[in-house]
Design an enzyme around this catalytic site. Structure first.
Site, PDB file in Angstrom:
ATOM      1  N   ARG A 323      23.464 -16.203  47.133  1.00 21.24           N
ATOM      2  CA  ARG A 323      22.511 -15.228  47.647  1.00 21.24           C
ATOM      3  C   ARG A 323      22.667 -13.921  46.872  1.00 21.24           C
ATOM      4  NH1 ARG A 323      21.158 -17.146  52.968  1.00 21.24           N
ATOM      5  NH2 ARG A 323      20.894 -19.388  52.603  1.00 21.24           N
ATOM      6  N   GLU A 325      21.986 -10.902  47.276  1.00 21.98           N
ATOM      7  CA  GLU A 325      21.685  -9.820  48.215  1.00 21.98           C
ATOM      8  C   GLU A 325      22.762  -8.752  48.098  1.00 21.98           C
ATOM      9  OE1 GLU A 325      21.607 -11.835  51.917  1.00 21.98           O
ATOM     10  OE2 GLU A 325      19.727 -12.901  51.524  1.00 21.98           O
ATOM     11  N   ARG A 331      30.509  -9.543  56.769  1.00 24.00           N
ATOM     12  CA  ARG A 331      30.166 -10.960  56.954  1.00 24.00           C
ATOM     13  C   ARG A 331      29.274 -11.523  55.845  1.00 24.00           C
ATOM     14  NH1 ARG A 331      25.622 -11.575  61.752  1.00 24.00           N
ATOM     15  NH2 ARG A 331      24.044 -10.245  60.822  1.00 24.00           N
ATOM     16  N   HIS A 332      29.002 -10.742  54.799  1.00 20.65           N
ATOM     17  CA  HIS A 332      28.125 -11.207  53.731  1.00 20.65           C
ATOM     18  C   HIS A 332      28.886 -11.435  52.433  1.00 20.65           C
ATOM     19  CE1 HIS A 332      24.834  -9.667  56.346  1.00 20.65           C
ATOM     20  NE2 HIS A 332      24.164 -10.665  55.778  1.00 20.65           N
ATOM     21  N   GLU A 479      25.897 -14.830  63.703  1.00 25.23           N
ATOM     22  CA  GLU A 479      25.201 -16.044  63.300  1.00 25.23           C
ATOM     23  C   GLU A 479      26.053 -16.865  62.328  1.00 25.23           C
ATOM     24  OE1 GLU A 479      21.860 -17.394  60.169  1.00 25.23           O
ATOM     25  OE2 GLU A 479      21.630 -15.375  61.015  1.00 25.23           O
ATOM     26  N   SER A 482      21.537 -21.397  60.678  1.00 25.01           N
ATOM     27  CA  SER A 482      20.106 -21.301  60.904  1.00 25.01           C
ATOM     28  C   SER A 482      19.517 -22.681  60.680  1.00 25.01           C
ATOM     29  CB  SER A 482      19.480 -20.282  59.948  1.00 25.01           C
ATOM     30  OG  SER A 482      18.114 -20.134  60.210  1.00 25.01           O
ATOM     31  N   ARG A 534      31.990 -18.379  57.571  1.00 31.36           N
ATOM     32  CA  ARG A 534      31.744 -17.675  58.830  1.00 31.36           C
ATOM     33  C   ARG A 534      32.337 -18.412  60.024  1.00 31.36           C
ATOM     34  NH1 ARG A 534      25.763 -14.784  59.022  1.00 31.36           N
ATOM     35  NH2 ARG A 534      26.039 -13.463  57.177  1.00 31.36           N
TER      36      ARG A 534
END
Length: 560
Positions: A323, A325, A331-332, A479, A482, A534
């Protein structure tokens, strides 16, 4: 009269008065001192050499220690040689002879006749005793050598297991110690290390910025920040807590594999390279691929669905997810490990949701109940208190809410939330607190998310297109997964793509192979993608996902 030839010759310098060319008194004194120093040094070296020779001649144990013998053992002796892992010594027998390969966690000389070592292997430690005399005639030279071994060196120790007079509280194996008979060096560590493993064994600073550098704690002991730990990951990774954390991570993967195999899933290995930026194009890493561009895939989503279209009714895989991002949060990551599955739906998409819930209950319950995982969790709890307090509901059903019910729980608690918008991180954490207080569980699922906040391939609810047949899984209000039922009808999928914001072309090079899979007919299906890092982080309550990642990658880190 001087001739021209004579006049061209250089003049001889006049000798200064008193300059005879002899050395000065100061030079003579310095030369005498240098000679005296050299003679003393040579004499001292000779004395040390003689003392060393005498010591070696009188060393009755010189064959019992030192570098690992290079003479190869005979095949018969090699077949007889057995090694014991420290983990096996918790249930050892008195006077049992064992040979272990372990690191020197600590070494100290108590006296000329006695030295103590703490041997470490993974998360296990045991005290080793080297005492002069005994049946093997341990020498003082051996005692001194053993007590001077640098920390983190790897040694091979043979000795007898003995019960100490009192439990050894400084070692995990407290009811036994090892009385060394032989000890050889396998790999010597540097005397100076950038960080001490024993310092990494203490809890890191728990401030808002875990990467903040600090020097000492309230007791004056060195504090090792997250940044320092990650910069020296090989040393930091040797701590008992880290050994336990990554064994638990392995355990989660194994439990996922067990459950998938029990339910007859087919393991696939999809590509991590794509010729176009799919799934909307946001957050994709672009790379050079020979003379063209390629992209690292955000997930195996399209490949899983295409496998279903191949008539693989149930597929799963474990692999990296990328990712791009620029998120610098606790948490990323820009790369994490995904646990993915996809399956055919027979009647209702809740078949997939229920399967995912049972999968997570299986993983979490076994982490909590299997003895080996209980022991590892206790090790982590010593550094990260609360690691063992994850709560699950009784029974075989997970706590499930619709998105509307989740919003109502937040509103009833005085927290503003809307059924038309996705939940923010703050709202998710608040929901986790509310659910724990009201339902006594840290794991729950939320179903029927607004269609507007889900990807284009998510199936809308036939009875209410504003919501979708999609769900998220949560642990401790964060989370971890998903998932959804996917659109399997070609025309419906193409229509959704064209209405996407921004619009997507289903016939473009990046999408046509994916959409063609549904043109040829595909069974109804759904699935999800779990984040391994996670799950580990939130099960143990670790403050940062980097603690749950062996070599983390984030916007600011590409090494080690």
């Amino acid at each position: 009269m001087t001739s021209p030839a004579e006049s061209s010759l250089p003049e001889r310098p006049k000798e200064e008065q008193g300059d005879t060319g002899a050395p000065s008194k100061n030079a003579l004194k310095k030369a005498a001192k240098d000679k005296e120093k050299a003679e003393k040094a040579a004499k001292r070296q000779e004395q040390e050499r003689q003392q060393k020779e005498q010591s070696e001649a009188s060393d009755t144990a010189k064959h019992l220690y030192g570098p690992q013998p290079s003479t190869p053992e005979s095949p018969a002796n090699l077949a007889k040689q057995q090694f014991t892992e420290l983990a096996e010594l918790y249930d050892a027998k008195e006077d049992q002879e064992v040979t272990v390969d372990a690191r020197i966690h600590n070494a100290r000389v108590q006296s000329a006749k006695l030295a103590f070592l703490v041997l470490r292997e993974e998360a296990h430690t045991i005290q080793a005793v080297i005492a002069e005399g005994g049946a093997n005639h341990i020498s003082r030279q051996m005692v001194k050598w053993c007590g001077g071994i640098s920390s983190e060196s790897i040694v091979r120790a043979t000795g007898l297991v003995k019960q100490p007079k009192e439990p050894v509280t400084s070692a995990s194996i407290s009811n036994f110690e090892l009385h060394v008979e032989k000890l050889y060096m396998i790999s010597e560590a540097a005397q100076m290390l950038p960080v001490q493993v024993k310092d990494c064994m203490r809890a890191p600073p728990m401030n808002d910025d875990l990467k903040e550098e600090a020097e000492t704690d309230a007791q004056g002991l060195p504090v090792v920040s997250l940044a320092t730990r990650l910069n020296n990951r090989v040393l930091d990774g040797r701590t008992a807590a880290n050994q336990a954390i990554f064994q638990l991570q392995s355990g989660i993967s194994n439990l996922f594999i067990e459950f998938m195999n029990q339910h007859k899933f087919t393991w696939i290995n999809s590509s991590r390279l794509a010729g176009a930026a799919t799934e909307g194009g946001a957050g994709v890493f672009e790379i050079k691929y020979f003379d063209t561009k390629a992209y690292l895939t955000q997930s195996p989503q399209f490949f899983k669905q295409m496998a279903i279209a191949m008539d693989m009714k149930r597929v799963c895989e474990i692999g990296p997810v990328f990712r791009a991002e620029n998120s610098n949060t606790h948490r990323h990551l820009t790369e994490f490990t995904g646990l993915d599955f996809e399956m055919v739906i027979k009647n209702d998409y809740h078949e997939v949701l229920s399967f995912g819930e049972k999968l997570m209950l299986y993983i979490i319950r076994n982490l909590a109940e299997r003895p080996e995982y209980q022991r590892l969790t206790k090790v982590v709890d010593q550094v990260f208190p609360g690691a063992g307090d994850f709560k699950l509901p009784s029974g075989d059903e997970a706590q499930r809410f619709t998105f509307a019910e989740a919003v109502k729980l937040l509103n009833d608690d005085g927290i503003d939330a809307s059924e038309d918008d996705d939940l923010s991180t703050t709202q998710e954490k608040a929901l986790g607190r509310i659910v724990r207080e009201k339902y006594n569980t840290d794991f729950y699922t939320v179903d029927k998310y607004p269609s507007a906040v889900r990807p284009f391939y998510t199936m809308p609810d036939p009875s209410n297109p504003k919501v979708s047949n999609s769900y998220d899984f949560f642990m401790r209000g964060q989370e971890i997964m998903s998932g959804a039922q996917r659109i399997h009808d070609y025309n419906q999928l193409c229509d959704r793509m064209r209405k996407n914001d921004p619009p997507l072309d289903p016939l473009s090079e990046g999408f046509r192979h994916y959409t063609d899979a549904f043109k040829y007919g595909c069974a109804p299906h759904g699935g999800g993608g779990l984040g391994l890092n996670r799950i580990l982080q939130f099960y143990l309550g670790l403050p940062d996902i980097r603690f749950a990642t062996l070599f983390p990658r984030d916007p600011g880190r590409l090494a080690p």
